[in-house]
Design a protein around this motif. Sequence first.
Motif, mmCIF file in Angstrom:
data_model
loop_
_atom_site.group_PDB
_atom_site.id
_atom_site.type_symbol
_atom_site.label_atom_id
_atom_site.label_comp_id
_atom_site.label_asym_id
_atom_site.label_seq_id
_atom_site.Cartn_x
_atom_site.Cartn_y
_atom_site.Cartn_z
ATOM 1 N N ARG A 206 0.915 -1.118 -0.097
ATOM 2 C CA ARG A 206 0.000 0.063 0.171
ATOM 3 C C ARG A 206 0.939 1.298 -0.057
ATOM 4 N N ARG A 207 0.481 2.263 -0.736
ATOM 5 C CA ARG A 207 1.349 3.439 -0.670
ATOM 6 C C ARG A 207 0.489 4.469 0.390
ATOM 7 N N ASP A 208 1.329 4.987 1.173
ATOM 8 C CA ASP A 208 0.946 5.807 2.169
ATOM 9 C C ASP A 208 1.754 7.168 2.146
ATOM 10 N N LYS A 209 1.542 8.162 2.924
ATOM 11 C CA LYS A 209 2.263 9.129 3.134
ATOM 12 C C LYS A 209 3.132 8.909 4.421
ATOM 13 N N PHE A 224 12.994 21.568 18.752
ATOM 14 C CA PHE A 224 11.859 20.533 18.380
ATOM 15 C C PHE A 224 12.689 19.063 18.253
ATOM 16 N N ILE A 225 11.961 18.035 18.527
ATOM 17 C CA ILE A 225 12.238 16.656 18.055
ATOM 18 C C ILE A 225 11.346 16.120 16.963
ATOM 19 N N THR A 226 11.788 15.679 15.705
ATOM 20 C CA THR A 226 11.191 15.201 14.845
ATOM 21 C C THR A 226 11.047 13.760 14.620
ATOM 22 N N ILE A 227 9.828 13.279 14.443
ATOM 23 C CA ILE A 227 9.497 11.661 14.139
ATOM 24 C C ILE A 227 8.994 11.710 12.834
ATOM 25 N N ALA A 228 8.693 10.392 12.221
ATOM 26 C CA ALA A 228 8.063 9.933 11.114
ATOM 27 C C ALA A 228 7.037 9.132 11.276
ATOM 28 N N THR A 229 5.909 9.150 10.656
ATOM 29 C CA THR A 229 4.873 8.329 11.002
ATOM 30 C C THR A 229 3.968 8.083 9.844
ATOM 31 N N VAL A 230 3.224 7.030 9.498
ATOM 32 C CA VAL A 230 2.122 6.993 8.470
ATOM 33 C C VAL A 230 0.873 6.817 8.895
ATOM 34 N N ARG A 231 0.796 7.095 10.228
ATOM 35 C CA ARG A 231 -0.782 7.189 10.865
ATOM 36 C C ARG A 231 -0.638 8.742 11.765
ATOM 37 N N GLY A 280 13.570 6.550 9.525
ATOM 38 C CA GLY A 280 12.940 7.920 9.610
ATOM 39 C C GLY A 280 14.128 8.617 10.381
ATOM 40 N N THR A 281 13.747 9.263 11.335
ATOM 41 C CA THR A 281 14.444 10.111 12.256
ATOM 42 C C THR A 281 15.370 9.500 13.206
ATOM 43 N N GLY A 282 14.744 8.408 13.678
ATOM 44 C CA GLY A 282 15.703 7.618 14.705
ATOM 45 C C GLY A 282 14.481 7.873 16.034
ATOM 46 N N ALA A 283 13.638 8.811 15.961
ATOM 47 C CA ALA A 283 12.789 9.158 17.108
ATOM 48 C C ALA A 283 11.484 8.375 16.796
ATOM 49 N N VAL A 346 6.314 15.680 3.709
ATOM 50 C CA VAL A 346 5.570 14.544 3.594
ATOM 51 C C VAL A 346 6.396 13.824 2.327
ATOM 52 N N GLU A 347 6.372 12.441 2.464
ATOM 53 C CA GLU A 347 7.065 11.570 1.404
ATOM 54 C C GLU A 347 6.049 10.520 0.951
#
Length: 903
Positions: A206-209, A224-231, A280-283, A346-347
């Motif tokens: 599935r393709r998500d953002k 800030f601390i940055t995180i990456a999520t698909v949800r 992701g960002t490791g966080a 967004v990727e």
Amino acid sequence: MSDNSTLFNLEKTYNHHDVEERWRSSHWEALGTFHAESTRVLDEGKTPYSVLMPPPNVTGSLTLGHVLNHTLQDIFIRYSRMTGREALWLPGTDHAGIATQTVVEKKLKKEGVTRHDLGRKEFLDHVWQWRDEYGGLILRQLRRLGISCDWRRNLFTMDESASTAVINAFIALYRDGLIYRGTRIINWCPVSQTALSDEEVIMKPRRDKLVYLQYELVSHPGRFITIATVRPETILADVAIAVNPEDPRYKDLVGELAVVPVAGRHIPIIADAYVDIEFGTGALKITPAHDANDYEVARRHNLTAISVVGKDGRMTDSFGYGGMDRFDAREKILKDLKESGNLVRVEEYEHNVGYSERADVVVEPYLSEQWFVRMAPLAEKALQVVNDGDIRFHPPHWINTYRHWMENIRDWCISRQLWWGHRIPAWYDSEGRVWVAASFEEACHLAGTDKLVQDDDVLDTWFSSWLWPLTTLGWTDRHSDNADLRAFYPTNTLVTGPDIIFFWVARMIMAGLYFKGEVPFRDVYFTSIIRDMKGRKLSKSLGNSPDPLKVIDTYGTDALRFTIIYIAPLGQDVLFGEEKCELGRNFATKIWNATRLVFMQREKYFADSEAFAAVYREFDPRSLRNDLAGEWLLASYHAMLERYHTAFAQFRLNDIVRNVYDFFWNDYCGWYLEAMKVRLSGTLSESEAQEAVCLAVHVLEGTLKALHPVMPFITDEIWHHILPRPSEESIASSSMPVADTVLAGIDTGSFTLIQKVVSEIRSLRSLFGVPHNVEAVVQLRPGSDADRAVFETGMALIASLAQCRPGIIRNAERPKHAAGSVVEGNELFVLLEGLISFEKERARLQKEIANVSNYVGALTKKLSNSGFADHAPKEVVEQEQQKLKDTVDNLEKLKSNLEVLSD
């Protein structure tokens, strides 16, 4: 002699429709051919052999997967029956909780009714009515496939005895402390509104953002601390941000607080080795109510869980998204995050996502109170019996997969929010205390009150399936003891797909060891995966899954069964196209036509069926007289039987099929029957001719028996034409032939020499383009007196099989314009004068010599190029060198052939 041309013979053309209609499994069933009795094991001492049918879903219809799986089982059971064992195949069907309830609910929906409108009791009445009307389709289709179950023992997982066993198993495990009620992350289907097993979740790409968000630090505004999520919709339920303790980027932030965007909640930054530094960002945002791994992290750090997605897949938060579909909320929160300045970028991201097998919607990880089985205590012994070889896997490499599952086992969620299934035997009093019992009355006795309410949930379908080796033999509780269990448990062979190695195979092993103290089976045969000719798994959505019933109509059941085993080596995927069944159909036709030829010869030398039966029953192949081809056939036949039985012992069913096919097509039909016709056309006495016919029938009958487990219909049909036999008898109940080491060891060198000479003559004819219908003159120069005697004995055979006029020469001079060769020190020459156009053949050879010479030059140049020879991989260079050698050899042969045609 008899002039009655139809006395013994078959119909001229093989018609699979007629034959299969005559010998369909209902006929065998009516005769009790497939019945197995425990008394014959316990009282008469017969060796038992039992097989479990993996219960197909009651909603199912026949697929090619069923064809492969059940044909394999049928081969094992028919073979065992014919080798003298008391063979029991235990059939049954699975109630398929979600699938069946979904089918019935869809039917009711068309009528404008829901299950809630009807209530539980009336809805279940509808399900049982549907099951009685449509649930037997798969079994009727399996009967058409010819499978040889003991259908008297057919069990449905919701039958009374099976249901009793399920309830008693639940109670025993609960009282032993292995079943508990607790809160865990489970797979949840928002449409079916129930928990799902992992097996009911289908992973799809599935393709998500992939959304990058920044969380501001409470004590460091502007940092800030940055995180990456698909949800991103689940950030509303975040309770922490986790980083890897070895990640130098975040070591100074561990223990700090961050602000959850939109929600405004302050959450800690924690260190946990679960976090992947590279992703992701490791966080990582920790949302324990919506991710199983996050839940485990939260448990390690004593964090609470917050849920923001409900059972229906809609948001339940109080931040302005409540009531929205989870995917709509995702889009809205992205806009809100962008406006608040928390959205970094967004990727596009492609990943595998779990879908509900039945509803085809994305599964929601859901924090829910459910019933669980503690699996670790059960898994330890189940792993040990496989490691110790008490249970053998075929192919054995699946042990590694099994070991991985068992060493990383998690507790099993066994409750389902359905109405169709085994209702959990647990009752609750007014204070919420749980009383587990076999009945309401027993629960009331335990609780001291009748103010009890039964749990609404039912058990996972697999909870009844893991007891299958026990329940099919009448087991209902730990104290069960009956003749069938004593005779047939443990079962012998389980045939199943590797995709359920954990969901079913492992759990059956656990249940057998826990409740019975023994393994449930001795061998597990894992089937191949069937794919289309492009290598894709068969799928209704792809439209690449042929309907087996239509294939059967076109090609025949025997043809389909034969083909699917022929192309399915143990442990390898199967590439199936319907047209491949031409192989099986052609083989069935070959068997039929070869039998007709033998029967026609039988008619010539026997007055009637009684006369043949009298001679045939007394026929002893060991007393064969002056028959080179017959002795060779016997040796070949018994060598085939040796390989056949060895392959069965090694679970190589594909080899079994190929072994019999090659023997019958090549040895029996290609050589012996042709040799028999030549011999019968000679000056044999009546007894010698009858002996030759009896040998042909003897080997034919034995081969039919070897083929019967694979092709039951045509073999039973022909078997009944060999001798006068009543329809009540069946080849399925006859004895499987065994290899005779004396006959297998017959010296067949004389006939083998004739075969090699015939093959070489055929090769030379083909090489020089001699037409098939033209008789060639062949001169043989024997290398020894012994070989001369063989040629003199087999002259008529060589003449017939090689379409030639052979003669023996003594002079040393090679005949002019003759194609020559040497076979085991014997020279042979095919005289070409008058058979072909020398001029045309010389022109063809000269053209081919020119082409091959050019190719030799190109290969030589390539290999002499230091750039290639020094830098190409060693195996590539060696391949090219071998190619050059083979091409040079071919060139020399072409030049030699041209020389033969020169003046």
